[in-house]
Design a protein around this motif. Structure first.
Motif, PDB file in Angstrom:
ATOM      1  N   GLU A 143       3.438  -7.757  -4.908  1.00 21.78           N
ATOM      2  CA  GLU A 143       3.817  -7.523  -3.510  1.00 21.78           C
ATOM      3  C   GLU A 143       5.333  -7.456  -3.369  1.00 21.78           C
ATOM      4  OE1 GLU A 143       2.011 -10.581  -1.196  1.00 21.78           O
ATOM      5  OE2 GLU A 143      -0.029  -9.783  -1.426  1.00 21.78           O
ATOM      6  N   SER A 144       6.029  -8.284  -4.125  1.00 19.25           N
ATOM      7  CA  SER A 144       7.494  -8.273  -4.083  1.00 19.25           C
ATOM      8  C   SER A 144       8.054  -6.944  -4.589  1.00 19.25           C
ATOM      9  CB  SER A 144       8.037  -9.427  -4.928  1.00 19.25           C
ATOM     10  OG  SER A 144       9.447  -9.454  -4.876  1.00 19.25           O
ATOM     11  N   VAL A 172       7.830  -4.425  -1.843  1.00 14.10           N
ATOM     12  CA  VAL A 172       8.886  -4.629  -0.841  1.00 14.10           C
ATOM     13  C   VAL A 172      10.229  -4.150  -1.388  1.00 14.10           C
ATOM     14  CG1 VAL A 172      10.141  -6.365   0.501  1.00 14.10           C
ATOM     15  CG2 VAL A 172       7.651  -6.539   0.239  1.00 14.10           C
ATOM     16  N   SER A 175       5.073  -6.328   6.246  1.00 13.83           N
ATOM     17  CA  SER A 175       5.071  -7.724   6.695  1.00 13.83           C
ATOM     18  C   SER A 175       3.686  -8.159   7.128  1.00 13.83           C
ATOM     19  CB  SER A 175       6.060  -7.904   7.850  1.00 13.83           C
ATOM     20  OG  SER A 175       5.572  -7.280   9.029  1.00 13.83           O
ATOM     21  N   SER A 232       2.772 -13.135   2.401  1.00  6.55           N
ATOM     22  CA  SER A 232       3.620 -13.987   1.562  1.00  6.55           C
ATOM     23  C   SER A 232       5.071 -13.506   1.536  1.00  6.55           C
ATOM     24  CB  SER A 232       3.060 -14.030   0.135  1.00  6.55           C
ATOM     25  OG  SER A 232       3.070 -12.732  -0.429  1.00  6.55           O
ATOM     26  N   CYS A 233       5.285 -12.248   1.821  1.00 12.21           N
ATOM     27  CA  CYS A 233       6.659 -11.686   1.800  1.00 12.21           C
ATOM     28  C   CYS A 233       7.236 -11.569   3.205  1.00 12.21           C
ATOM     29  CB  CYS A 233       6.668 -10.314   1.134  1.00 12.21           C
ATOM     30  SG  CYS A 233       6.140 -10.326  -0.586  1.00 12.21           S
ATOM     31  N   ARG A 279      10.864 -12.875   3.671  1.00 16.88           N
ATOM     32  CA  ARG A 279      11.841 -12.011   2.975  1.00 16.88           C
ATOM     33  C   ARG A 279      12.065 -10.719   3.764  1.00 16.88           C
ATOM     34  NH1 ARG A 279      10.859  -8.692  -2.642  1.00 16.88           N
ATOM     35  NH2 ARG A 279      12.848  -7.564  -2.595  1.00 16.88           N
TER      36      ARG A 279
END
Length: 876
Positions: free
Chosen positions: A508-509, A512, A540, A545-546, A549
């Motif tokens: 997921e990171s 992003v 989002s 979880s992100c 951030r």
């Protein structure tokens, strides 16, 4: 002796001029010489008149004014001796042209010399007439020239034929007088007379149908025989060029046969054999031979159908393409562009050679070959040709990439056999030349991706891989950001894996990171950053979880100097922080975009009617009249100076007309939202203000058949390109335009009587100008409305060069009569009136609406006023 006296020889003057070391010295010498010549002219010195005129001709060739010596030409022409006449006629041809009024004085001298007993003087007169003949001189002297076509001396006949060509070009009505004399010239044995006679016949055929039919019936056989004799003639050193016998006569004969064979099957049949013989016997390793072959191919492609000959001609062009001379290759590509409409299969055989020309070092050949390849593409060869072009795109010059990219994108969109192939090829183009891809191309790619539901996972993974290696390509970044925002969870979870794919691990990171990199690239423009912010908002919700951030990234743009980014950042931050309960519904995946509607709009499927006053025009200094009608896009997109024309952008003309965004409006699949969307879009299109609040329950019932009343989906560009935020329109605001939506309201139109009176309205008013409309209807024709527009000047300055223009949607037809004047007096002391006729094909269903533009000059300054008329009385 004074070196600049009239007695100075021409060679001495030339030597003095050539000895000058600077331009100033040269001007001084010429000035002194001109002064001496003027003195001699004033003294009317006959002894040195011819010498002075020779000097003037040299001075004229150096670029200095010599008009003061024109009358000396006429005096020398009127002299009795041949040497004086020769200099006089030479000066006449050099110092004067057909526009000079002084030529009227020479007509009588020309007539006398054309009837002179000395054939050399007759030749001088014919040369002069052939060079400077005007229409008036042609009418006066045509009988003499026609008589000289039968003169005993062949040189005079040759010059008379050349002079006749000039006469029939100036006065085509005289062509019939030259048909019979020209026919007799085709039987001449003298080479010069024959070649000029053929040219005369060719020009006669171009200006006279009567001459064309005459030569087809009487001369085709003779011309074929003459050409056969030339082809089979033995070596003649006098007319031989590089081993090719008389190429000039070859070419003139073939050109005349082309004119005679075009549109006539019988004449074409008679010349087929000789054309085949020329095509097979002529050597192609000499330039003169190539010239003959070129004319032969042009003739074969122009005359009536003969399949075998055309294949032979196209094979000759294939040999031209392999020639080392760039000019010959360019000529071959030009003819193949014409030949492909006649015999595409024969041209296809040379596809490999044409593709090699696309990679040529010469820019002109590359461009022409690319245009030919584009025409050659069809469903059967699109894959190999596209592969070759994309392979070359990797190594092509930067200057050529724009044209090459545009052609590849057009080919892929037009002939794509399947969506996965289309997506693959477009990704390759975006990777190699994404900065050269036009907006409408990547818009179309997104539409196709949204429609290919089974390829969403494959596409987002392919774009993710491409993004890792080609972040410098702007359009690739935009499409990648959009897809990651829409289908990010498919990227992370490897949804929809195809057999041809390699497994890929993306967190997921990582997803992003794509939007973060795009928004932080220093080369990213406003559109890319705005799209990246939207993608972050959507991620989002998809990746909780992100969320923190993403919030930190979005917040960074709260203080951006760019208002668009600042506004989006603040609004999105508020959604993420305070509106968790509605965020998932707000950023859910976009509905499938309507591919057919988008493609239809790209093709310009809804042209608008544009009308301007035909009489009003602006006079330019050079005498040309500039029409008052501005270019279509200039009138239709009034808010933008650099907007592309509707035809090139492929946009919707009606949307252009009313000055709105060209992007397609997606619609929710499975839910009937057409009425509500249509109303909102039309409100935006027409820029109609919201009326006073009123009861909207019936409107809601009509426009919202479903209970959840979801908002209409914004157009595609509205989501990922910065644009002015349009005001939200409530359902009450839809009421005034329901009539425009053709069937959204069940109330029947009110009956009206033709010729009934309608109230006058102030259609437009500014601080300096007022426009009133008075309405009437012709009896028995309720669809037509006659409008008289009255313009009043409210300022203290007179308005000049006054022009009124108008544009209406497709369902209306508009005709403007000329205005009563183009000067509008100050302070209301006078008016200008102009009549308009509007025909409403949807009378009773849709109301009138009009976009106007008024241009004028005030205090010698150009003023432009624009507006929209939407207060027409009901019932029009």
């Amino acid at each position: 002796m004074n070196p600049f006296s009239s007695g100075t020889r021409l060679r001495d003057m030339i030597r003095a001029i050539r000895a000058c070391k600077t331009a100033a010295e040269e001007r001084a010498v010429v000035r002194k010489e001109c002064a001496a010549i003027r003195a001699a002219i004033n003294e009317n010195d006959p002894d040195y008149r011819h010498r002075n005129l020779a000097k003037l001709m040299f001075i004229h060739m150096l670029g200095y004014p010599t008009h003061f010596g024109q009358m000396e030409c006429l005096k020398l022409i009127a002299s009795a001796g041949f040497p004086e006449k020769r200099i006089g006629y030479l000066g006449l041809m050099l110092l004067l042209d057909e526009r000079q009024e002084v030529l009227m004085l020479v007509t009588n001298s020309l007539k006398q010399d054309l009837n002179h007993s000395n054939q050399y003087i007759v030749g001088l007169a014919l040369c002069a007439l052939g060079n400077i003949c005007s229409a008036e001189m042609a009418r006066d002297l045509a009988p003499e020239v026609e008589r000289l076509l039968q003169f005993r001396d062949p040189n005079i006949r040759k010059k008379a034929a050349l002079c006749s060509i000039r006469i029939i070009k100036k006065v085509p009505d005289l062509a019939e007088n030259f048909i019979n004399p020209a026919t007799s010239l085709l039987k001449e044995k003298h080479h010069g007379v024959l070649i000029t006679g053929i040219q005369l016949c060719t020009d006669l055929c171009k200006v006279s149908e009567e001459a064309l039919e005459h030569f087809r019936k009487k001369c085709t056989e003779g011309l074929v025989k003459t050409l056969k004799d030339v082809v089979n003639s033995p070596y003649a050193p006098e007319y031989d060029i590089a081993g090719i016998t008389d190429p000039f006569l070859h070419i003139r004969l073939i050109r005349l046969l082309r004119v005679l064979g075009q549109g006539d099957a019988d004449a074409s049949d008679r010349m087929n054999d000789i054309l085949a013989q020329v095509a097979t016997k002529t050597e192609s390793n000499k330039n003169a031979g190539n010239a003959i072959l070129y004319e032969c191919v042009e003739t074969i492609m122009s005359i009536e159908d003969n399949g075998g000959l055309r294949v032979l001609a196209i094979n000759i062009l294939g040999r031209f393409l392999s020639n080392r001379d760039n000019n010959i290759r360019y000529v071959a590509l030009n003819i193949l562009m014409k030949a492909i409409t006649v015999d595409a299969q024969a041209v296809q055989r040379h596809r490999a050679t044409i593709l090699e020309c696309v990679k040529d070092s010469d820019a002109s050949i590359r461009k022409r070959a690319l245009e030919l390849v584009y025409v050659l593409v069809n469903e059967s060869n699109v894959k190999p040709l596209t592969k070759e072009l994309i392979d070359y795109l990797e190594v092509s010059d930067q200057d050529f990439k724009e044209d090459l990219t545009a052609k590849i994108c057009s080919i892929v969109a037009k002939f794509s056999p399947e969506k996965i192939w289309y997506i693959d090829q477009m990704l390759k183009v975006l990777i190699e030349a994404g900065n050269f891809v036009k907006d409408e191309v990547w818009h179309a790619l997104i539409v196709v991706i949204s429609n290919a539901s089974d390829l969403h996972g494959y596409t987002v993974r392919a774009l993710y891989r491409a993004f890792q290696t080609s972040t410098e390509q702007e359009c690739l970044v935009r499409v990648a950001v959009w897809c990651v925002g829409e289908y990010g969870e498919m990227l992370v979870n490897n949804v929809g894996m195809l057999d041809i794919e390699d497994p890929i691990t993306v967190t997921e990171s990582d997803a992003v990171d794509v939007a973060e990199i795009a928004i932080k690239r220093h080369t990213s423009d406003l559109t890319t950053k705005a799209m990246a912010l939207i993608a972050l908002l959507k991620l989002s919700s998809r990746f909780p979880s992100c969320s923190e951030r993403i919030k930190d990234i979005v917040v960074q743009h709260r203080g951006s100097l760019v208002l668009e980014l600042q506004q989006r950042s603040i609004e999105f931050n508020s959604v993420i922080a305070k509106h968790q309960n509605i965020r998932s519904a707000l950023v859910e995946r976009m509905p499938v975009l309507d591919e057919a509607t988008f493609m239809g709009r790209r093709a310009g499927s809804m042209p608008a009617t544009v009308s301007t006053s035909t009489a009003a025009s602006i006079s330019l200094p050079n005498g040309n009249a500039k029409p008052s009608a501005a270019p279509l896009v200039d009138l239709l997109d009034l808010s933008s100076d650099d907007a592309p024309a509707p035809s090139s952008s492929g946009g919707d003309f009606l949307q252009d007309l009313l000055g709105v965004d060209l992007s397609p409006a997606p619609k929710q699949s499975g839910i009937n939202q057409a009425p509500q969307n249509g109303t909102d879009v039309l409100l935006d299109l027409l820029s109609i203000g919201t009326p006073p609040a009123q009861s909207n329950s019936s409107t809601l019932d009509i426009l919202s058949p479903i209970q959840d009343n979801k908002k209409p989906v914004a157009p595609l560009d509205g989501l990922f390109s910065p644009s002015s935020n349009s005001a939200q329109v409530t359902s009450a605001g839809a009421a005034p335009v329901i009539d425009l939506l053709d069937g959204f309201v069940a109330s029947p139109p009110k009956p009206e009587s033709n010729g009934s009176a309608f109230p006058s309205v102030v259609a437009f008013e500014s601080s300096s100008l007022k426009m009133e409309f008075n309405f009437s209807k012709p009896p028995g024709n309720p669809q037509t409305t006659l409008i008289q527009a009255t313009f009043t000047n409210l300022s203290s300055n007179n308005f000049t060069d006054f022009i009124f223009q108008a544009a209406v949607p497709k369902f209306l037809q508009l005709h403007l009569e000329p205005a009563s004047g183009n000067t509008l007096p100050a302070s209301g002391s006078g008016t200008i009136t102009q009549s308009l006729k509007v025909t409403n094909s949807q009378h009773g269903k849709k109301s009138l609406v009009m976009r106007i533009r008024i241009a004028y000059k005030s205090n010698n300054k150009d003023v432009l006023e624009e507006g929209q008329v939407n207060n027409f009385p009901r019932g029009l």
